[in-house]
Design an enzyme around this catalytic site. Structure first.
Site, short mmCIF file in Angstrom:
data_model
loop_
_atom_site.label_atom_id
_atom_site.label_comp_id
_atom_site.label_asym_id
_atom_site.label_seq_id
_atom_site.Cartn_x
_atom_site.Cartn_y
_atom_site.Cartn_z
CD GLU A 220 -2.48 -1.55 0.09
OE1 GLU A 220 -2.93 -0.85 -0.30
OE2 GLU A 220 -3.43 -2.69 0.31
CB CYS A 254 -1.61 7.07 1.93
SG CYS A 254 -2.73 5.90 1.97
#
Length: 481
Positions: A220, A254
């Site tokens: 990720e 993110c």
């Protein structure tokens, strides 16, 4: 539960891993009740020690909004664990699969079994969510977990290393703390699956280390996630959504929008709307408990360097919400970076080449033709997230069809991340693999296909010696398809 493991940090990594692997071998397919109990303990850890977790994370940041920690870390984790508990029976049940006509009356089914030991390397920006989120999926799938929190959140990491042994035995889940050298050794262990959340550059190193053991990875990562303002967008609503999405955790997210694409004719109106929305949400910075600090001096210096480089190359910096210089300076003294719009950017600027990971938002313009915005996005790496604002269904569907990203939210920001019924993951340079909900359960399971042959099967007619019967069977198979 067994007695708490008292020497997590002192034990060599390989010994910790071997102990977890041995525990999995003794019970390679834990019952639903065991998995439900693991998830319940994780919930209890989070709920009973919520205030300690909030305080530790805030101390690591210098200041972190307690409301944001409760929303994005504690509530999200409890919700994800409860979702997994509710669906465990369904997820664990063997699935009947279709059987081709020529193999009837045989039958197919698909079994999900734990892969073994799952390693998790968590980042600093949402330390609890991104440590326990993958752990929920791994435990639901019946695995043992070895977890490495970030060295950039030392207080949280130390608290986690203290709490986990109080709720989990060393045969179930183990926390290992340490610096980047420990993380390197961690990623080199022969896990059955390895999860890493962090930068693309570090993700490449993790993937290479895992490849030596042929360990499957879920990465990720991040990248430059765009937000598109369509000509049909409601600007005030879009601005409020973007300010929230960009400034939660001071942009250290993110999936935060990394840059904004606006029709040239709407740029000034959009800039005004963004400034008004920011002023409403964050009327002050330095003493505002809702506005988080930058995690450390190194990261703050990097962000200031992005601004200096952009300004040196001709960009115009516009304070987002707080126009008072004295207030911005007071905020900086408290480790907080004032939000800033960056106008008139150029591709050569570092802010347009690197993931920002802070409260800075470049505003780019396009003609209003959505194809131009799509072309710009597709000219870069595939982003982790994409946001589109508007009411024109044709333009919306073009963006969805013609761009590739990890996930999308339409007419809002961030919320696709919170959908437990949807996978969460990246694409290309923004990551590989996905988890959340059943997608995480399957990611950390070996999905084993099983074919049950019937006593009435005719496949023995395909056995040697070959001849006319075999040829006739082949012709029949071709006809059946």
């Amino acid at each position: 539960m067994n007695q708490p493991f008292t020497s997590l940090i002192e034990c060599p990594l390989a010994a910790v891993h071997q102990r977890l692997r041995a525990a999995w071998r003794r019970d390679p397919h834990p019952a639903r009740s065991q998995r439900h109990d693991w998830l319940e303990r994780l919930v209890q850890l989070t709920e009973r020690h919520g205030q300690e977790l909030v305080e530790a994370i805030s101390a690591d940041f210098g200041h972190r909004s307690a409301h944001e920690t409760r929303l994005a870390e504690l509530t999200l984790i409890v919700g994800a664990a409860r979702h997994a508990q509710r669906h465990l029976t369904q997820w664990m049940k063997p699935r009947r699969m279709a059987t081709a006509l020529q193999f009837l009356p045989g039958r197919n089914r698909l079994l999900c079994q734990p892969v073994g030991v799952v390693g998790i390397i968590a980042p600093w920006n949402y330390p609890h969510q991104l440590a326990f989120g993958p752990a929920i999926a791994a435990l639901a799938a019946g695995n043992r977990v070895m977890l490495k929190p970030s060295e950039y959140t030392p207080r949280y990491s130390a608290l986690l290393a203290k709490l986990v042994p109080a709720y989990f035995s060393p045969d179930e889940m183990v926390v290992v703390t340490g610096d980047s050298a420990v993380a390197q050794g961690f990623s080199a262990l022969p896990f059955d699956h390895l999860v890493f959340t962090g930068s693309t550059a570090t993700g490449r190193h993790v993937a290479l280390a895992a490849a030596r053991n042929l360990t499957p990875v879920t990465l990720e990562l991040g990248g430059k996630s765009p937000a598109i303002i369509d000509s049909s967008a409601a600007l005030e609503a879009a601005a409020a959504s973007l300010v929230f999405g960009k400034l939660v955790n001071a942009g250290q997210t993110c999936v935060a929008p990394d840059y904004l694409l606006v029709p040239a004719a709407l740029r000034d109106a959009m800039v005004d709307a963004l400034c008004l929305a920011a002023a409403r949400m964050y009327p002050a910075l330095a003493d505002n408990p809702d506005y988080s600090a930058i995690v450390n001096g190194q990261h703050l210096e990097r962000l200031q360097g992005l601004l200096a480089d952009a300004e040196a190359q001709g960009a115009r910096l516009l304070p987002l919400g707080c126009a008072d210089r004295a207030e911005r300076e007071r905020a900086a003294a408290a480790g907080k970076l004032a939000p800033m719009l960056v106008l008139d950017t150029a591709p050569s600027m570092r802010i347009m080449q690197e993931e920002i990971f802070g409260p800075l938002l470049p505003v780019l313009t396009y003609s209003g033709d959505v194809g131009e915005a799509i072309a710009y996005i597709n000219g870069g790496e595939r982003p982790l997230a994409l946001y589109w604002y508007g009411s024109d269904a044709r333009n919306r569907e073009r963006v969805l069809r013609e761009t590739v990203s990890g996930g999308v939210t339409i007419n809002d920001c961030l919320w696709h991340l919170c959908q437990e019924s949807q996978p969460f993951g990246g694409a290309g340079a923004s990551g590989m693999g996905a988890y959340h909900g059943v997608w995480g359960f399957r990611a950390f399971s070996q999905q084993k296909p099983v074919f049950h042959q019937s006593r009435l099967s005719g496949v023995r007619l395909l056995h040697p010696p070959y001849g006319r019967v075999f040829d006739g069977m082949l012709r029949l198979l071709k006809l059946i398809g």
